[in-house]
Design an enzyme around this catalytic site. Structure first.
Site, PDB file in Angstrom:
ATOM      1  CB  SER A 139      -0.665   0.324   1.125  1.00  0.00           C
ATOM      2  OG  SER A 139      -1.666   0.916   1.269  1.00  0.00           O
ATOM      3  CE1 TYR A 152      -4.770  -2.652   5.097  1.00  0.00           C
ATOM      4  CE2 TYR A 152      -3.822  -0.323   4.603  1.00  0.00           C
ATOM      5  CZ  TYR A 152      -4.735  -1.165   3.838  1.00  0.00           C
ATOM      6  OH  TYR A 152      -4.522  -1.295   2.310  1.00  0.00           O
TER       7      TYR A 152
END
Length: 254
Positions: A139, A152
């Site tokens: 990400s 995350y």
């Protein structure tokens, strides 16, 4: 990674980026197997897209991974691409452990242990293929933190370094390691993200990803233009500004 002629397993792809990518890769001339937890979604995909095959798998469960791997390899002995797509994102408040501990454990189990266990289940088979690829999914938040999603962010930073490391180890094999690095994309990863103006439209993201895979078959990292703001802040020397901009702009990021 060659853009066509592959047999590809994408666990965690019953919706969002995973499903959209599966459909695009199938359209490019690949055999694609979609994996997911929910039987109803798998049945819907099989009905709506009969060229896509489906396998039930829970990437947070080691036994489920082992069972799915055996099923996939028995049915598709030519499998040569694994995309470790499954992931979850949780908003956390780290002021008190009762507010974040269970969430953090779940995120790390799914986002870090899941890909590790998947790779462990398929690596021996992939090493036996003449041309194979493991695609990991990190990400933009592996490189620039979103304040509300600490676990995350950390999980995706771990995936980035895992990808870098196993690429070095597997350099003496036929297995390539490619890291997909999405920006915020309009999916249901967080509440409200599907309609966020800050997030990139899903179709545009997947189209650009497939174009990059097609034009850069030897790429180590797949970066759409939009993620480079997050990816290279430190290299550009404007990291603090990038962090401030990200966290002021929108709470929904990937």
């Amino acid at each position: 990674m060659n853009i066509s002629g592959n047999t590809i397993f994408i666990p965690g792809s019953t919706s969002g980026i995973g499903l959209a990518l599966a459909l695009e890769l199938q359209a490019k001339g690949n055999k694609v197997i979609v994996g997911g937890r929910r039987a109803d979604l798998l049945e819907q995909i099989a009905t709506e897209h009969p060229a896509i095959d489906t396998v039930q798998i829970d990437t947070a469960d080691p036994a489920s991974i082992d069972a799915a791997a055996k099923e996939v390899l028995a049915k598709y002995p030519d499998l040569n691409v694994l995309v470790t797509m499954a992931g979850i994102m949780r908003i956390e408040d780290w002021h008190q452990p009762e507010s974040f501990l269970a969430s953090a454990e779940s995120v790390i189990t799914t986002n870090v242990l899941g890909p590790i266990r998947l790779i462990a289940a398929f690596i021996e088979h992939l090493r036996g293929q003449p041309d194979a690829t493991i695609m990991t999914v990190s990400s933009g938040l592996a490189f620039t933190p979103l304040k509300i999603t600490p676990s995350y962010n950390a999980s995706k930073a771990a995936i980035h370094m895992l990808s870098e490391s196993i690429r070095l180890q597997l350099a003496d094999t036929t297995v390539k390691v490619v890291e997909l690095e999405p920006p915020s994309v309009r999916t249901s990863l967080l509440p409200g993200q599907e309609s966020s103006e800050f997030a990139m439209p899903l179709d545009a993201f997947v189209t650009e990803v497939v174009e990059l895979l097609e034009s850069q078959p030897d790429a180590k990292e797949i970066q759409v233009e939009r993620v480079k703001f997050l990816r290279y802040g430190e290299a550009r020397g404007d990291y603090d500004q990038v962090v401030a901009t990200l966290n002021a702009a929108d709470p929904h990021g990937k």
